[in-house]
Enzyme design. Structure first.
Site, PDB file in Angstrom:
ATOM      1  N   HIS A  12     -46.602   4.607 -38.619  1.00 43.91           N
ATOM      2  CA  HIS A  12     -45.738   4.251 -37.489  1.00 43.91           C
ATOM      3  C   HIS A  12     -45.684   2.741 -37.321  1.00 43.91           C
ATOM      4  O   HIS A  12     -45.312   2.239 -36.280  1.00 43.91           O
ATOM      5  CB  HIS A  12     -46.257   4.880 -36.207  1.00 43.91           C
ATOM      6  CG  HIS A  12     -46.614   6.320 -36.336  1.00 43.91           C
ATOM      7  ND1 HIS A  12     -47.900   6.752 -36.530  1.00 43.91           N
ATOM      8  CD2 HIS A  12     -45.837   7.426 -36.331  1.00 43.91           C
ATOM      9  CE1 HIS A  12     -47.911   8.077 -36.622  1.00 43.91           C
ATOM     10  NE2 HIS A  12     -46.678   8.506 -36.521  1.00 43.91           N
ATOM     11  N   ASP A  20     -44.958   0.127 -17.706  1.00 47.05           N
ATOM     12  CA  ASP A  20     -44.373   1.413 -17.337  1.00 47.05           C
ATOM     13  C   ASP A  20     -45.347   2.304 -16.561  1.00 47.05           C
ATOM     14  O   ASP A  20     -45.052   3.463 -16.300  1.00 47.05           O
ATOM     15  CB  ASP A  20     -43.854   2.156 -18.575  1.00 47.05           C
ATOM     16  CG  ASP A  20     -44.988   2.571 -19.505  1.00 47.05           C
ATOM     17  OD1 ASP A  20     -46.148   2.142 -19.269  1.00 47.05           O
ATOM     18  OD2 ASP A  20     -44.724   3.303 -20.459  1.00 47.05           O
ATOM     19  N   GLY A  62     -44.496   6.048 -14.757  1.00 48.35           N
ATOM     20  CA  GLY A  62     -45.132   7.263 -15.253  1.00 48.35           C
ATOM     21  C   GLY A  62     -45.919   7.966 -14.143  1.00 48.35           C
ATOM     22  O   GLY A  62     -45.871   9.190 -14.010  1.00 48.35           O
ATOM     23  N   SER A  75     -51.142   8.102 -19.672  1.00 45.57           N
ATOM     24  CA  SER A  75     -51.721   8.268 -18.340  1.00 45.57           C
ATOM     25  C   SER A  75     -51.399   9.652 -17.787  1.00 45.57           C
ATOM     26  O   SER A  75     -52.202  10.242 -17.061  1.00 45.57           O
ATOM     27  CB  SER A  75     -51.226   7.173 -17.390  1.00 45.57           C
ATOM     28  OG  SER A  75     -49.863   7.358 -17.074  1.00 45.57           O
ATOM     29  N   GLY A 108     -60.150  10.949 -23.852  1.00 44.10           N
ATOM     30  CA  GLY A 108     -59.408   9.686 -23.811  1.00 44.10           C
ATOM     31  C   GLY A 108     -60.107   8.588 -24.580  1.00 44.10           C
ATOM     32  O   GLY A 108     -59.490   7.594 -24.946  1.00 44.10           O
ATOM     33  N   ARG A 119     -43.596   0.294   1.050  1.00 38.99           N
ATOM     34  CA  ARG A 119     -44.177  -0.435  -0.083  1.00 38.99           C
ATOM     35  C   ARG A 119     -45.690  -0.445   0.035  1.00 38.99           C
ATOM     36  O   ARG A 119     -46.209  -0.511   1.150  1.00 38.99           O
ATOM     37  CB  ARG A 119     -43.770  -1.922  -0.053  1.00 38.99           C
ATOM     38  CG  ARG A 119     -42.323  -2.231  -0.336  1.00 38.99           C
ATOM     39  CD  ARG A 119     -42.138  -2.439  -1.847  1.00 38.99           C
ATOM     40  NE  ARG A 119     -40.747  -2.764  -2.120  1.00 38.99           N
ATOM     41  CZ  ARG A 119     -39.775  -1.862  -2.129  1.00 38.99           C
ATOM     42  NH1 ARG A 119     -40.036  -0.600  -1.878  1.00 38.99           N
ATOM     43  NH2 ARG A 119     -38.535  -2.233  -2.407  1.00 38.99           N
ATOM     44  N   GLY A 130     -54.198   1.325 -14.117  1.00 43.08           N
ATOM     45  CA  GLY A 130     -54.706   2.694 -14.047  1.00 43.08           C
ATOM     46  C   GLY A 130     -55.879   2.810 -13.080  1.00 43.08           C
ATOM     47  O   GLY A 130     -55.996   3.793 -12.336  1.00 43.08           O
TER      48      GLY A 130
END
Lengths: 570, 570
Positions: A217, A394, A398, A439, A480, A537, A552
């Site tokens: 890849h 991102d 997600g 995630s 993970g 917010r 995360g």
């Protein structure tokens, strides 16, 4: 270039449908993959393989008698979602247990690993094998970190033959691990492939140059040189593999010279004349060698050589008959068609064990998950900003997508009468399937693991909550592969779980222990968050002197606080 | 790009050797191609296929039980030499006659056609079938001019199945012609392939564009458009083929969706979902469709769709079992290995019929051929200069190489006791094998045909000389496809042969008739040549007012005069 596309989004699915239409003699489509269309003996171990699409004939092309029972296919170069792995494997199961085989990539390790956990929760015996044949991807004393490339095929062929011959799951797993331990691959690339819908290749190699050890890849290789003549290329490949011959190996080996898509048959045959001479010089006899396109990367230019050192146990399995679209060996006796599949009832919700107390706990759990989705939506931009400092930005998206899907599924499960375990399991499945990215799988895995410590009958006890947090952390770290300090959610999760467990052991009230643990999570994530719901917010205060925070870890802390708030209200 | 190469010259041979090493279960190498390595029944019709290399799995990948008996392979994209076609076919012959199958390209028509003539001269029954499936290459009322592309495979599969089932040569030929008449292909290209050793593709298609009907070696297509989405591409291909459905065709068809090398499996499967829908809409049922790489052009980007409209006779043959590297259908019963080949004795020279008178004629023939080689060598630069005005300028070199090889072979045959026929046949074979290019095959064909009008026992009579010239001209025109006025050697050869025949009919002495015919040849070639041996050069006077001359016609006239000079001396 990839030129024949209807829409990039539908490419992998359409390719799989087309493949099933052509090879209906061998396979039939199911959501997320293919099953054999031929009958399989009851009690046989199911060999289920898979990974991203774009590698045909890997993996669907290897489904058939004597080889795999099923293949799971993700999007192009993307791991298949956990629920699809689990769903395909469940359909392939014949009562003899399941071996899940795939190449060692983080996404596949997570999704297949998590699927295995789900299947085990259903009482199935499932073993997981990540193939690690690519010598270029990590050192010889660190094989567990090596990627899986074309050596997959020898490992799956051997496992498939053992299963077909009636070996039990222990034996199939042992043989597959044994084959993997004796399989090594090494490759070169001359140019990259183009993803469907893209106009530029995923990566390039300079004109006249050759990247040695480049991943399929585009993962970095070990070095770059001028393109070598075929004879020297052959020596390069053979010499590197022979270095790692297992001690006491006989001279007999399964050998696969694989084209990656843009390097054609004649080139491979030319190379084979030199490879076979080099093998012979190294004292290796190639047993039923394969030369052709067996694991491609769309139209990537390049090739790899794989050697599986055989022994008396492995050789008959390598030579055993099989019948699949991509590989036929010998003659497989004619097989009856498989019976029709029962109707898909996976979306039916039923929680026969639940009690009023349990259902009340389920309602609170669903409420907490709904609030979590709202919190993460309001923090999306901030989380994205933090993620962009170190990653691809991102993370916020997600998390919003995953937590919303989880909240919706949790609400539905609660309405259908689920307790805490059922609500959490439904949320876990939805989060993993819909979030996209690592995630999402991690959160799905964590929640699903937590759910197994609970049940649908009672309000979670202090001990259950402790177990849920501790086991979820353990699963996330194991599958993970992250340790505290790796800048992942584990940085916040680990102190959270430890503090929670310690406080609960000391018989602190749950609310107090949870709040304390949440404080530790924020501290570890190096942030404090003030929710300002009126503004819609989340503003996250950061201590810049302590370096970048991991998005995360921050979102984990936010989640812990939101759930704690809900607990406090009850 | 083609990247794995040792030397460009050895590429095709090495690829074939590598292929045979991998598939020794099915094939064994012989000079110029491959034979089945499995036993074949005595009396079975031999199906011998072939063409240029670079198209794997065409053609060697289709040798095996139920399919071809042998394949002949030329250099990359170049027709195999006549002597290799003949030699491979002779080894494949089992007493039941031979079907030679190939795609309709000028070089293959010549070499296979000439080989057929040689084999027939040895008493073998040989039929020749040029596949003409490419609808883009000529109009529907001019199918004989159409090229052969991937439709080859259906035609050869059907012929191979018929032969395997015990059909005689008449039936195999009839079925193969019937299949060819019902097979149509249409293709598109997105980009060209790179020849081994080259640094640029053979041709290119502009970024984002698609050439419709482009030939697999870059022959011009019918038009160019923007690349279409898969659904529209499918309709384009299906609609064009359905236009030519044979009258009264049933709805059942063998269908092949073929990738040319750089267009990958997933793309083809995506396309297949739309092709199969379009076929269904057109009332066509695809019987055991093939989707994959069946006839490639190295790494050329593109694909083609082939349809063979089946009937009750063709369908069982399409579905019959076969076992080859590229195509396995059903199960072929296990076969014993073929017996070892007898030692190659083709280079043994023996002329048992020759007499002293015949051997004297052979000596003169060899002398004339020696002088011809000297003449052509001294004219090489001039011939090259003339050829460069209209062609690629290599005519002089090819003629020098071919005539020298012919002279050497002629001298050797004469020493071994050959008469005129034996000397000429040896020269013909050497010329065709060694000259390279079309002119070499044409000269080989002409001389070989001429030799069959002579014998090894007597000095050639006037009638024999007339027949030799007339029949050689006829063979050159028939297999070469040239008419007077096409700017080929036929422009000089035709008036030469006609004048010679007319004068000899009128009982003119041979010397006089030959001189007269030579004069007409020079006149038709629009040139006079003064050999100036002292300068080691031929200077050819031209009449520029009459336009370019053809180098082939000029060299024919030079050859006629040189042979005439030798006759005059006797």
């Amino acid at each position: 270039m990839t030129h024949i596309v209807e829409t990039a989004e539908s490419f992998a699915d359409a390719a799989l449908r087309g493949y099933c239409a052509v090879y209906e003699r061998l396979v039939r489509p199911v959501p997320g993959g293919v099953l054999r269309s031929t009958a399989t003996a009851e009690g046989k171990v199911a060999v289920v393989i898979g990974g991203g699409s774009g590698h045909y004939p890997a993996f669907a092309g290897y489904v058939g008698p004597g080889l795999a029972d099923a293949a799971v296919a993700g999007d192009v170069f993307a791991s298949p979602a956990t629920r699809l792995v689990a769903s395909v494997a469940r359909k392939a199961h014949r009562g003899g247990g399941i071996l899940l085989g795939f190449g060692n990539y983080a996404g596949d390790v997570l999704n297949f690993g998590f699927a295995a956990q789900q299947l085990r929760a259903d009482g199935l015996d499932v073993r997981v094998l990540a193939v690690t044949d690519d010598v270029a991807s990590a050192a010889a004393d660190d094989t567990a970190r090596r990627r899986g490339v074309a050596g997959d095929i020898a490992v799956f062929k051997i496992a498939g033959a053992a299963a077909e011959a009636g070996a039990d799951l222990d034996a199939v797993e042992r043989l597959a691990r044994h084959a993997n331990a004796r399989t090594r691959s090494f490759g070169v690339a001359f140019g990259g492939c183009t993803l469907p819908g893209a106009h530029e290749p995923l990566f390039t190699v300079a004109e006249g140059r050759m990247a040695i050890g480049l991943g399929i890849h585009g993962e970095p290789g070990v070095k770059e040189t001028a393109i070598l003549p075929a004879s020297e290329l052959a020596r390069l490949l053979v010499d590197r593999l022979v270095e790692e011959a297992p001690p006491g190996a006989s001279g007999r080996a399964a050998v696969l010279l694989n084209g990656l898509g843009g390097t054609k048959y004649e080139e491979l045959f030319v190379l084979w004349t030199f490879v076979s001479a080099a093998l012979e010089k190294a004292g290796i006899t190639a047993v039923a060698p394969l030369v052709g396109e067996y694991v491609t990367s769309l139209d990537m230019e390049g090739c790899s050589l794989s050697i599986t050192w055989l022994d008396d146990e492995l050789e008959p399995l390598w030579l055993a008959p099989c019948d699949s679209a991509a590989l036929r060996v010998g003659t497989v006796p004619a097989t009856a068609p498989a019976p029709a599949l029962p109707p898909d009832d996976e979306n039916r919700l039923s929680f026969p064990d639940s009690t009023p107390e349990g259902r009340e706990a389920g309602r609170i759990m669903a409420l907490a998950l709904g609030r979590l989705a709202a919190t993460l939506r309001s923090a999306e931009a901030e989380l994205g900003r933090i993620d962009a400092l170190a990653g691809d930005g991102d993370h916020g998206q997600g998390m919003t997508r995953g937590s919303q899907a989880a909240a919706d599924a949790a609400a539905k499960a609660s309405e259908a009468g689920a307790g805490a375990a059922g609500v959490l399991a439904a949320a876990a499945d939805a989060w993993a399937s819909r979030a996209g990215g690592t995630s999402g799988v991690i959160w799905g895995l964590g929640l699903q693991t937590a759910s197994t410590a609970l049940n649908d009958r009672v309000r979670p006890s202090a001990a259950q909550i402790r177990d849920a947090a501790t086991q979820a952390l353990e699963a996330v770290m194991r599958l993970g592969g992250a340790r505290p300090g790796d800048k992942t959610l584990v940085d916040a999760f680990a102190p959270f779980a430890e503090t929670l467990a310690a406080d609960l052991e000391r018989e602190q009230p749950i609310k107090v222990a949870w709040a304390h643990a949440t404080e530790r999570a924020f501290d570890a994530a190096n942030a404090t968050a003030d929710l300002m719901p009126k503004l819609g917010r989340a503003r996250i205060h950061e201590d810049r002197s302590r370096g970048h925070r991991d998005a995360g870890a921050v979102s984990f802390a936010l989640a812990a606080r939101t759930i704690g708030d809900t607990i406090n209200e009850q």
